[in-house]
Design a protein around this motif. Structure first.
Motif, mmCIF file in Angstrom:
data_model
loop_
_atom_site.group_PDB
_atom_site.id
_atom_site.type_symbol
_atom_site.label_atom_id
_atom_site.label_comp_id
_atom_site.label_asym_id
_atom_site.label_seq_id
_atom_site.Cartn_x
_atom_site.Cartn_y
_atom_site.Cartn_z
ATOM 1 N N ASN A 281 14.821 -51.253 -25.730
ATOM 2 C CA ASN A 281 13.649 -51.551 -26.546
ATOM 3 C C ASN A 281 13.382 -50.414 -27.527
ATOM 4 N N ARG A 282 12.765 -50.766 -28.666
ATOM 5 C CA ARG A 282 12.391 -49.748 -29.661
ATOM 6 C C ARG A 282 10.879 -49.621 -29.678
ATOM 7 N N THR A 283 10.422 -48.473 -30.065
ATOM 8 C CA THR A 283 8.969 -48.239 -30.091
ATOM 9 C C THR A 283 8.307 -48.946 -31.261
ATOM 10 N N ASN A 284 9.047 -49.130 -32.333
ATOM 11 C CA ASN A 284 8.427 -49.683 -33.540
ATOM 12 C C ASN A 284 8.729 -51.162 -33.785
ATOM 13 N N GLU A 285 9.593 -51.773 -32.970
ATOM 14 C CA GLU A 285 9.958 -53.172 -33.216
ATOM 15 C C GLU A 285 10.458 -53.820 -31.939
ATOM 16 N N ASP A 286 10.056 -55.072 -31.717
ATOM 17 C CA ASP A 286 10.521 -55.837 -30.562
ATOM 18 C C ASP A 286 11.973 -56.269 -30.804
ATOM 19 N N SER B 110 13.512 -59.081 -33.619
ATOM 20 C CA SER B 110 14.437 -58.672 -34.665
ATOM 21 C C SER B 110 15.721 -59.499 -34.628
#
Length: 367
Positions: free
Chosen positions: A14-19, A23
């Motif tokens: 997972n990324r902190t700024n985008e699901d 994406s």
């Protein structure tokens, strides 16, 4: 919706700024319609040691193949029994859902596979389930095959040529001579060799009664004759016939063990077939669910090994459109290339599953 039944199971951190799912879904489904995508829920399982994960990961692929083949064998057996295409049998449902519905709504069965158990314990239980189903299927297939063979053998006795047709439906008691010294040999003679037989049978051995050959029945290929011989020389006469390619059929009356009634065998086969169809429909979901739980476990193990702990990855189920694999691979590579290295190839031909920058496991239900 496509009939294609090949799914991709991928995962990435997972990324902190985008699901991650949003994406991937936007770039592969909403913008270009290359696949249908679903979040694939994996439980928080016990990790164990790094060495145990590495050892288990090597074992999982082999077990995956075995469990997959078990589920597919049950599916194929069912389709053979009901006469549908493999994998397309209408009653192939998982708790009332189609295969795609089950996969897209997958939820780990805590009651059957306790997430608090060790990974090895879960794998052992899945393998045990598949092994039992595989053994049961082999037994049932063998028993059904034996019944089918018996039915065909009985039908052949009734409908076949004179070499195999039951003599009980041809020979009358009056045509069978049986005394203290004499017996009747029933000889099947190829129609093309009938004249040769009639001119030579008296010389095959000692004590063949002269002019005793009586025609009993004929078909397009063979003629059945009864020849009176002394019992003492019956086996010798039989051997001499065989050397000349004339077949002697053994016939008994009261002492003959009667063949099973064809209608009874057919009824037994029909009942067993019904029972086997019921068994396949009941146990296919069990085999399939065991297989998908193993896939989920593989995603979990490979994700932990690839991305480390704390556990923070998203698994995604993808259903690619036919012939769009390469375009889909390119999009996924660009999406996740930051996870890889310079050794990871962009094209599918240049790499293998283990070298994709994301975790990739195939679910191939094309049977």
């Amino acid at each position: 919706m496509s009939d294609n039944q090949v799914f991709w199971l991928i995962s990435a951190p997972n990324r902190t700024n985008e699901d991650i799912f949003d994406s991937v879904n936007r770039k592969t489904a909403k913008e270009v319609s290359l696949s249908e995508n679903f979040k694939f829920n994996t439980p928080a399982l016990r990790v164990g040691t790094l060495n145990s994960l590495i050892t288990l990961n090597d074992e999982l692929a082999k077990i995956d193949t075995f469990v997959e083949m078990t589920a597919k064998r049950i599916s194929k057996q069912l389709s053979d029994l009901v006469g549908s295409k493999p994998g397309k049998e209408k009653s192939l449902s998982i708790n009332g859902h189609t295969i795609q519905q089950y996969l897209s709504q997958f939820k780990w069965d805590d009651a059957k596979y306790n997430p608090k158990s060790t990974l090895q314990e879960i794998v052992d239980k899945i393998y045990s389930t598949a092994s039992k189903l595989d053994e049961d299927l082999k037994t049932k297939t063998s028993e059904y095959g034996a019944l089918t063979t018996a039915v065909h053998a009985e039908e052949k006795k009734l409908m076949g040529n004179l070499q195999v047709k039951s003599l009980s439906s041809i020979v009358t008691p009056e045509q069978f001579i049986q005394t203290e010294y004499l017996t009747t040999a029933f000889v099947v003679v190829p129609t093309s060799n009938e004249k040769e037989f009639l001119s030579t049978y008296e010389t095959f051995c000692e004590y063949v009664l002269m002019r005793s050959a009586k025609k009993i029945q004929g078909d397009s290929e063979y003629t059945l004759y009864g020849v009176c011989v002394f019992k003492k020389f019956y086996e010798n006469f039989k051997t001499q016939c065989l050397e000349r390619k004339f077949i002697v059929r053994d016939y008994k009356t009261e002492t003959e063990t009667k063949t099973q009634d064809t209608s009874k065998l057919s009824e037994d086969q029909k009942n067993y077939k019904t029972s086997m169809i019921r068994w396949c429909r009941l146990h296919f979901p069990e085999a399939f669910m065991a297989w998908i739980h193993l896939k989920a476990l593989r995603v979990f193990v490979e994700s932990v090994l690839r991305f480390g702990i704390p556990i923070n990855f998203q698994a995604i189920l993808m259903k690619p459109q036919k012939r769009e694999d390469k375009r889909l691979r390119d999009i996924l590579f660009n999406e996740f290339k930051y996870l890889g290295s310079q050794h990871i190839g962009k094209n599918e031909e240049e790499t293998s599953e283990r070298f994709f920058p994301y975790v990739f496991i195939s679910i191939d239900w094309d049977v």
